[in-house]
Design an enzyme around this catalytic site. Structure first.
Site, PDB file in Angstrom:
ATOM      1  N   THR A 265      33.482  35.124  38.990  1.00 47.81           N
ATOM      2  CA  THR A 265      32.304  34.946  38.375  1.00 47.81           C
ATOM      3  C   THR A 265      31.180  35.322  38.998  1.00 47.81           C
ATOM      4  O   THR A 265      31.176  35.092  40.554  1.00 47.81           O
ATOM      5  CB  THR A 265      32.389  33.270  37.769  1.00 47.81           C
ATOM      6  OG1 THR A 265      33.574  32.923  37.025  1.00 47.81           O
ATOM      7  CG2 THR A 265      31.121  33.077  37.327  1.00 47.81           C
ATOM      8  N   PHE A 267      26.621  35.192  39.926  1.00 49.68           N
ATOM      9  CA  PHE A 267      25.703  34.312  39.627  1.00 49.68           C
ATOM     10  C   PHE A 267      24.484  35.368  40.218  1.00 49.68           C
ATOM     11  O   PHE A 267      24.816  36.173  41.002  1.00 49.68           O
ATOM     12  CB  PHE A 267      25.679  33.028  40.577  1.00 49.68           C
ATOM     13  CG  PHE A 267      26.938  32.409  39.829  1.00 49.68           C
ATOM     14  CD1 PHE A 267      26.652  31.276  38.999  1.00 49.68           C
ATOM     15  CD2 PHE A 267      28.307  32.463  40.378  1.00 49.68           C
ATOM     16  CE1 PHE A 267      27.890  30.645  38.500  1.00 49.68           C
ATOM     17  CE2 PHE A 267      29.383  31.702  40.110  1.00 49.68           C
ATOM     18  CZ  PHE A 267      29.154  30.834  39.245  1.00 49.68           C
TER      19      PHE A 267
END
Lengths: 365, 365
Positions: A265, A267
């Site tokens: 993921t 960010f």
């Protein structure tokens, strides 16, 4: 008996050596902090508003540490220790406040701590919009928001926020996300239903086919929601990450059940400035053109021409009309690299909307 | 212009110095890890089941580091960095699995990471009983459970678990807990109701009287429950900690509203062995006597006789009869200290139940 004494003597000698090493490490920690303070004094004298956090410098230090590490400690582990040293030195000059997205929560906080180290103050916000406004108002120095999170679907809020915000991207963080089968049941044979977000169910399909062929699979809104349901009903398991397991106190019945390892993921770190060139950077752009079909291809041709690779392109409907899209494009390179600068110059002339959202070091840790 | 160039030159020189320091620190990190590996080899040759985690040694190292620290880095900060170095070195020899209580969750996890550093694997469990059984079965090396947590009321589960478990206490961790006013509302004037656990309401009474005299105060089961309600209803605030703020994505409308700063929560580290003497230790005991009133006073007199201070005493009804209580007593000192050993010997003769739950270093960080 003799041998035991001799072992004890050997161990005592090694411990003395470790103590001497520790003393020297401690001396160097403080010498490093003093040097960082000197940097701060010089910068403050020239500019009372000076910022001391320099993402490109930190990325360079961490990359060099990973490259030259000879072991036995793992390069990642040593880099993580230096991440904390830099965090402590920076906090001495300028304690940083970092806003992060609260609800999906602990993943984004983990990302913030991975990027800034543990000496910053992390403040949870209720929404991505709140993270942006907290940084815009100056209440926090930086913000951390998820941008590619396949299972939670928050990506569009972050991208849309850039359209109306003057903030820039000064860093990226990647986290490896593992999926676990969470349940209060003691064995797989008790599981009749598996809840999860549909993307997580898909990412674990092979494992589910092999180990839980009898269980019904039910897609719900988020993995956290699935964990909540598994914590309340018998015969139920959830596929979710460690965060959800912690929040709902669910044991990991089976860990790491994803079919392909390495689901990450991503960010973004946002602030009022982007980063200087670190030698291995990305640049994010916000673009628009009047016509989606042919327009986009033409719009992007300067990248091909200058051999600049795009690492991501994402289209979002803008609010201006049915054929009017905005595009979020990530490219390799810093906006100050000559080839990138030239491609951007060409692009700017053709695009109906053109904004550099920031150049920043590729994630190091 | 001249001055700017000269500043740049000065900064470049300092950065070179920092780079040289970093290189030396990195070399020492790996030298330390090699020394730790040597210790492991010697220990393994003597005992293939050898454990490498030595709480008393770690406590001594951290205490010495704090004592001799000359700055500019804060002693706590330097100790925290060394906590991580030791964690990384230990993980190289023997990666530790640490079970912790999941539901109240992130506090106990924070305690586990504070004690063991970030190089251990922390596994969330659904109950205190599960933490104990995970360590008893050998699935995890250590466990972390809350023992004095005034707002969550979990203390009795932990104490009761010791009655039927052979596990020992090998460490304690303290965390400072701050209370925040959490709400999605934008200002205090919108708050009509404040939810929290009654103990948290009591700990913030003065602040509430001054700043929210108009708001109704409603006691609920836990601070997490209060935060959940505040996240779902308008005009509502919760008093809770950062964990709850993160989980429910609630902004901190006002931070640190407790009337007296320094409310700490205490956790115990449990394992199959307790710790050796570190020079500044505690010992925890489980005791019982037939008669509560006079019996207890007599039972404890050996401590007074040997000038041993009790830091805590907690009574719990046992399941054996209406006047039959068990007592959890913490004293200063290690069970191997001569005065402590003599007092314990006397105590053992008088008590109907006597167990040393463990001697362990006082919390350093």
């Amino acid at each position: 008996m003799d041998e035991a004494v001799s072992d004890d003597q050997k161990l005592a000698a090694i411990r003395d050596r470790i103590d001497a090493i520790d003393e020297e490490i401690q001396r160097l920690f403080n010498a490093r902090a003093e040097a960082a303070q000197e940097v701060a004094r010089i910068k403050l004298a020239a500019d009372p508003q000076a910022q001391f956090y320099r993402p490109e410098r930190e990325a360079q230090v961490l990359r060099r540490i990973k490259e030259r590490n000879s072991g036995p400690l793992d390069p990642e582990e040593v880099a993580r220790l230096f991440r904390e040293i830099m965090s402590a030195c920076l906090a001495l000059e300028q304690p940083l406040q970092v806003a992060f997205l609260g609800p999906e929560g602990t993943f984004t906080q983990a990302a913030a701590l991975k990027h800034f180290g543990h000496s910053v103050q992390c403040l949870p916000m209720g929404s991505i919009g709140d993270v942006f406004s907290e940084v815009e108002s100056g209440a926090c120095h930086y913000g951390v928001v998820p941008v590619e999170n396949s299972t939670e679907g928050v990506i569009s809020h972050t991208l849309d926020s850039f359209v109306s915000s003057p903030l820039l991207i000064c860093g990226e963080v990647t986290l490896r996300i593992n999926h676990h089968l969470l349940s209060s049941e003691s064995g797989l044979q008790q599981i009749r239903t598996v809840y999860s977000h549909q993307q997580s169910l898909a990412q674990c399909r092979g494992w589910l086919d092999r180990h839980l062929p009898q269980a019904e699979r039910v897609a719900v809104g988020s993995n956290a929601e699935a964990a909540r349901m598994a914590s309340q009903h018998a015969g139920v398991a959830a596929i979710a990450g460690e965060t959800a397991a912690e929040i709902y106190g669910l044991p990991q019945l089976v860990s790491n059940i994803e079919d392909e390892a390495g689901n990450t993921t991503r960010f973004l770190v946002i602030g009022k400035k982007d980063a200087g060139a670190s030698g291995d950077d990305k640049t994010s752009l916000l673009l628009s053109t009047q016509n989606r079909a042919g327009g986009l291809h033409g719009l992007l041709s300067p990248f091909a021409e200058h051999s600049i690779s795009m690492t991501r392109i994402e289209s979002r409907p803008s609010r201006r009309g049915i054929w009017d899209y905005v595009f979020f494009v990530d490219i390799n390179g810093h906006r100050s690299d000559p080839a990138v600068a030239e491609a951007l110059r060409q692009l700017e002339q053709q695009a109906s909307l053109f904004r550099v959202l920031g150049s920043y070091p590729k994630a190091v840790l």
